[in-house]
Design a protein around this motif. Structure first.
Motif, PDB file in Angstrom:
ATOM      1  N   ALA A 207     -10.038 -18.980  -9.160  1.00 35.39           N
ATOM      2  CA  ALA A 207     -10.303 -19.806  -7.978  1.00 35.39           C
ATOM      3  C   ALA A 207     -11.166 -19.060  -6.969  1.00 35.39           C
ATOM      4  CB  ALA A 207      -8.991 -20.246  -7.331  1.00 35.39           C
ATOM      5  N   SER A 208     -11.081 -17.724  -6.989  1.00 36.28           N
ATOM      6  CA  SER A 208     -11.890 -16.913  -6.064  1.00 36.28           C
ATOM      7  C   SER A 208     -13.310 -16.713  -6.567  1.00 36.28           C
ATOM      8  CB  SER A 208     -11.225 -15.548  -5.849  1.00 36.28           C
ATOM      9  OG  SER A 208     -11.383 -14.720  -7.015  1.00 36.28           O
ATOM     10  N   GLY A 209     -13.587 -17.164  -7.789  1.00 35.70           N
ATOM     11  CA  GLY A 209     -14.940 -17.066  -8.326  1.00 35.70           C
ATOM     12  C   GLY A 209     -15.112 -16.077  -9.462  1.00 35.70           C
ATOM     13  N   VAL A 210     -14.069 -15.309  -9.779  1.00 40.59           N
ATOM     14  CA  VAL A 210     -14.162 -14.377 -10.906  1.00 40.59           C
ATOM     15  C   VAL A 210     -14.374 -15.164 -12.196  1.00 40.59           C
ATOM     16  CG1 VAL A 210     -12.876 -12.683 -12.292  1.00 40.59           C
ATOM     17  CG2 VAL A 210     -12.730 -12.632  -9.787  1.00 40.59           C
ATOM     18  N   LEU A 211     -15.277 -14.685 -13.050  1.00 39.55           N
ATOM     19  CA  LEU A 211     -15.570 -15.362 -14.310  1.00 39.55           C
ATOM     20  C   LEU A 211     -14.706 -14.831 -15.444  1.00 39.55           C
ATOM     21  CD1 LEU A 211     -19.473 -15.408 -14.189  1.00 39.55           C
ATOM     22  CD2 LEU A 211     -17.928 -17.336 -13.813  1.00 39.55           C
ATOM     23  N   GLY A 212     -14.344 -15.728 -16.349  1.00 41.03           N
ATOM     24  CA  GLY A 212     -13.629 -15.302 -17.544  1.00 41.03           C
ATOM     25  C   GLY A 212     -14.439 -14.302 -18.354  1.00 41.03           C
ATOM     26  N   LEU A 213     -15.761 -14.420 -18.325  1.00 45.24           N
ATOM     27  CA  LEU A 213     -16.630 -13.469 -19.023  1.00 45.24           C
ATOM     28  C   LEU A 213     -16.344 -12.035 -18.601  1.00 45.24           C
ATOM     29  CD1 LEU A 213     -20.103 -15.262 -18.835  1.00 45.24           C
ATOM     30  CD2 LEU A 213     -18.803 -14.761 -20.920  1.00 45.24           C
ATOM     31  N   ASP A 214     -16.073 -11.846 -17.307  1.00 43.08           N
ATOM     32  CA  ASP A 214     -15.825 -10.494 -16.797  1.00 43.08           C
ATOM     33  C   ASP A 214     -14.345 -10.119 -16.890  1.00 43.08           C
ATOM     34  OD1 ASP A 214     -18.550 -10.003 -15.994  1.00 43.08           O
ATOM     35  OD2 ASP A 214     -18.195 -11.451 -14.377  1.00 43.08           O
ATOM     36  N   TYR A 215     -13.474 -11.055 -16.539  1.00 45.76           N
ATOM     37  CA  TYR A 215     -12.039 -10.741 -16.563  1.00 45.76           C
ATOM     38  C   TYR A 215     -11.585 -10.350 -17.966  1.00 45.76           C
ATOM     39  CZ  TYR A 215      -7.006 -11.181 -16.060  1.00 45.76           C
ATOM     40  OH  TYR A 215      -5.658 -10.918 -16.071  1.00 45.76           O
ATOM     41  N   TYR A 216     -12.045 -11.098 -18.970  1.00 44.68           N
ATOM     42  CA  TYR A 216     -11.653 -10.832 -20.347  1.00 44.68           C
ATOM     43  C   TYR A 216     -12.587  -9.849 -21.059  1.00 44.68           C
ATOM     44  CZ  TYR A 216      -8.650 -14.933 -19.745  1.00 44.68           C
ATOM     45  OH  TYR A 216      -7.709 -15.826 -19.294  1.00 44.68           O
ATOM     46  N   LYS A 217     -13.570  -9.295 -20.296  1.00 41.41           N
ATOM     47  CA  LYS A 217     -14.508  -8.308 -20.846  1.00 41.41           C
ATOM     48  C   LYS A 217     -15.196  -8.834 -22.114  1.00 41.41           C
ATOM     49  CE  LYS A 217     -12.201  -4.243 -18.893  1.00 41.41           C
ATOM     50  NZ  LYS A 217     -11.434  -5.019 -17.913  1.00 41.41           N
ATOM     51  N   MET A 218     -15.772 -10.019 -21.997  1.00 35.57           N
ATOM     52  CA  MET A 218     -16.414 -10.673 -23.131  1.00 35.57           C
ATOM     53  C   MET A 218     -17.873 -10.265 -23.343  1.00 35.57           C
ATOM     54  SD  MET A 218     -15.143 -14.615 -22.626  1.00 35.57           S
ATOM     55  CE  MET A 218     -13.426 -15.095 -22.646  1.00 35.57           C
ATOM     56  N   ARG A 219     -18.492  -9.730 -22.324  1.00 29.19           N
ATOM     57  CA  ARG A 219     -19.943  -9.560 -22.379  1.00 29.19           C
ATOM     58  C   ARG A 219     -20.378  -8.647 -23.524  1.00 29.19           C
ATOM     59  NH1 ARG A 219     -22.230 -12.059 -18.092  1.00 29.19           N
ATOM     60  NH2 ARG A 219     -20.946 -12.353 -16.231  1.00 29.19           N
ATOM     61  N   GLU A 220     -19.667  -7.536 -23.704  1.00 32.15           N
ATOM     62  CA  GLU A 220     -20.053  -6.602 -24.771  1.00 32.15           C
ATOM     63  C   GLU A 220     -19.937  -7.251 -26.145  1.00 32.15           C
ATOM     64  OE1 GLU A 220     -18.866  -2.184 -26.580  1.00 32.15           O
ATOM     65  OE2 GLU A 220     -17.928  -2.907 -24.719  1.00 32.15           O
ATOM     66  N   GLY A 221     -18.858  -7.984 -26.359  1.00 34.63           N
ATOM     67  CA  GLY A 221     -18.675  -8.646 -27.645  1.00 34.63           C
ATOM     68  C   GLY A 221     -19.733  -9.709 -27.892  1.00 34.63           C
ATOM     69  N   LEU A 222     -20.096 -10.441 -26.850  1.00 34.10           N
ATOM     70  CA  LEU A 222     -21.131 -11.454 -26.986  1.00 34.10           C
ATOM     71  C   LEU A 222     -22.481 -10.827 -27.310  1.00 34.10           C
ATOM     72  CD1 LEU A 222     -20.108 -13.713 -23.972  1.00 34.10           C
ATOM     73  CD2 LEU A 222     -20.098 -14.417 -26.377  1.00 34.10           C
ATOM     74  N   GLU A 223     -22.750  -9.694 -26.674  1.00 33.50           N
ATOM     75  CA  GLU A 223     -24.012  -8.994 -26.944  1.00 33.50           C
ATOM     76  C   GLU A 223     -24.068  -8.513 -28.390  1.00 33.50           C
ATOM     77  OE1 GLU A 223     -26.654  -5.209 -25.260  1.00 33.50           O
ATOM     78  OE2 GLU A 223     -24.731  -5.718 -24.319  1.00 33.50           O
ATOM     79  N   LYS A 224     -22.954  -7.955 -28.867  1.00 28.67           N
ATOM     80  CA  LYS A 224     -22.895  -7.492 -30.257  1.00 28.67           C
ATOM     81  C   LYS A 224     -23.042  -8.645 -31.234  1.00 28.67           C
ATOM     82  CE  LYS A 224     -20.118  -3.309 -29.575  1.00 28.67           C
ATOM     83  NZ  LYS A 224     -18.802  -2.664 -29.863  1.00 28.67           N
ATOM     84  N   ALA A 225     -22.559  -9.825 -30.837  1.00 28.50           N
ATOM     85  CA  ALA A 225     -22.653 -10.994 -31.712  1.00 28.50           C
ATOM     86  C   ALA A 225     -24.060 -11.587 -31.729  1.00 28.50           C
ATOM     87  CB  ALA A 225     -21.650 -12.056 -31.260  1.00 28.50           C
ATOM     88  N   GLY A 226     -24.923 -11.110 -30.792  1.00 30.37           N
ATOM     89  CA  GLY A 226     -26.315 -11.549 -30.803  1.00 30.37           C
ATOM     90  C   GLY A 226     -26.679 -12.549 -29.727  1.00 30.37           C
ATOM     91  N   LEU A 227     -25.798 -12.777 -28.761  1.00 36.61           N
ATOM     92  CA  LEU A 227     -26.117 -13.718 -27.693  1.00 36.61           C
ATOM     93  C   LEU A 227     -27.250 -13.171 -26.833  1.00 36.61           C
ATOM     94  CD1 LEU A 227     -25.311 -16.383 -26.250  1.00 36.61           C
ATOM     95  CD2 LEU A 227     -23.909 -14.961 -24.724  1.00 36.61           C
ATOM     96  N   LYS A 228     -28.268 -13.994 -26.560  1.00 38.68           N
ATOM     97  CA  LYS A 228     -29.404 -13.583 -25.746  1.00 38.68           C
ATOM     98  C   LYS A 228     -29.562 -14.562 -24.584  1.00 38.68           C
ATOM     99  CE  LYS A 228     -31.938 -11.592 -29.665  1.00 38.68           C
ATOM    100  NZ  LYS A 228     -31.479 -10.228 -29.319  1.00 38.68           N
ATOM    101  N   TYR A 229     -29.845 -14.023 -23.395  1.00 37.91           N
ATOM    102  CA  TYR A 229     -30.138 -14.828 -22.231  1.00 37.91           C
ATOM    103  C   TYR A 229     -31.655 -14.902 -22.051  1.00 37.91           C
ATOM    104  CZ  TYR A 229     -25.236 -14.418 -20.805  1.00 37.91           C
ATOM    105  OH  TYR A 229     -23.872 -14.489 -20.751  1.00 37.91           O
ATOM    106  N   ILE A 230     -32.184 -16.088 -21.800  1.00 39.65           N
ATOM    107  CA  ILE A 230     -33.615 -16.275 -21.605  1.00 39.65           C
ATOM    108  C   ILE A 230     -33.865 -16.913 -20.248  1.00 39.65           C
ATOM    109  CG2 ILE A 230     -35.686 -17.440 -22.483  1.00 39.65           C
ATOM    110  CD1 ILE A 230     -34.381 -17.411 -25.258  1.00 39.65           C
ATOM    111  N   ASP A 231     -34.641 -16.244 -19.403  1.00 38.65           N
ATOM    112  CA  ASP A 231     -34.969 -16.765 -18.073  1.00 38.65           C
ATOM    113  C   ASP A 231     -36.229 -17.631 -18.147  1.00 38.65           C
ATOM    114  OD1 ASP A 231     -32.807 -15.489 -16.877  1.00 38.65           O
ATOM    115  OD2 ASP A 231     -33.938 -13.609 -16.735  1.00 38.65           O
TER     116      ASP A 231
END
Length: 231
Positions: A207-231
């Protein structure tokens, strides 16, 4: 479900119900929380839905085995109901006839039942809602039934894919129906409370704005799985 002949024509008058304080504790939790607390077990099939919006129940199971298109044993089961019980009815083979309506609901309610779960059809839904009697069913159908073939009351049944023994605790809400075996009901209540407390703290963070991506430390796993962000 498969039924042997020696399971038919039986009414067990004495069953061991979970103690009321444990049932009361379990009543505070939703079906999803209890399902998770039991290691993601105990759910009935998702085709079982509340007959009217907002229906919810929690109680010890009085089980009924019905024959297709025959509601005789629901009348027999009424005599075995004690205050706080939930009647859980399975059928020897698939049937969506209207096994249960306002008259049986009136009878069940007078005996102290807190609801019905039936792997079959029900009718008189508007009246059931007015009565405030929670019903969860496979179908809604005005089709009538007969009274002519024996089933049983208070034997283990398989209702909507879940084994239910007499005295087990059954909890149902809009999300679904979960069966808590009597032998582990107290432990499940403790685990469910711990889970609820944990989720409440997470809810405040999100509710304070924290993302599940950060709370559950998902970013590293997503990066290893090949997720790419495109601006």
């Amino acid at each position: 479900m498969t039924t042997s002949l020696n399971q038919l024509g039986i009414v067990h008058r004495t069953i061991q119900r979970v103690e009321y304080p444990v049932v009361e504790q379990l009543s505070h939790f939703g079906s999803a929380t209890l399902h998770e607390a039991m290691g993601r077990t105990g759910l009935m099939k998702s085709y079982m839905r509340p007959a009217w919006r907002g229906a919810r129940l929690c109680g010890a199971a009085v089980t009924v085995l019905l024959q297709p298109g025959d509601n005789w044993m629901l009348h027999v089961a009424a005599e075995q109901i004690q205050p706080g019980d939930v009647v859980v009815a399975a059928c020897t083979s698939e049937s969506t006839a209207g096994f249960f309506g306002d008259l049986l609901a009136t009878s069940f309610k007078a005996r102290g039942a807190c609801g019905l779960i039936i792997d079959g059809g029900v009718r008189d839904v508007d009246v059931l809602e007015k009565l405030g009697f929670p019903v969860f069913s496979r179908a809604i159908s005005p089709r009538g039934t007969v009274k002519g073939t024996l089933g049983s009351v208070n034997i283990p049944v398989v209702c909507a894919g879940s084994l239910v023994s007499p005295g087990d605790v059954v909890v149902a809400d809009t999300d679904g129906i979960v069966v808590v075996p009597a032998a582990i009901a107290a432990q499940v209540a403790i685990k469910a409370r711990a889970r609820e407390d944990s989720e409440e703290s997470k809810r405040e963070l999100f509710a304070s704005g924290v993302l599940g991506l950060d709370y559950y430390k998902m970013r590293e796993g997503l990066e290893k799985a090949g997720l790419k962000y495109i601006d």
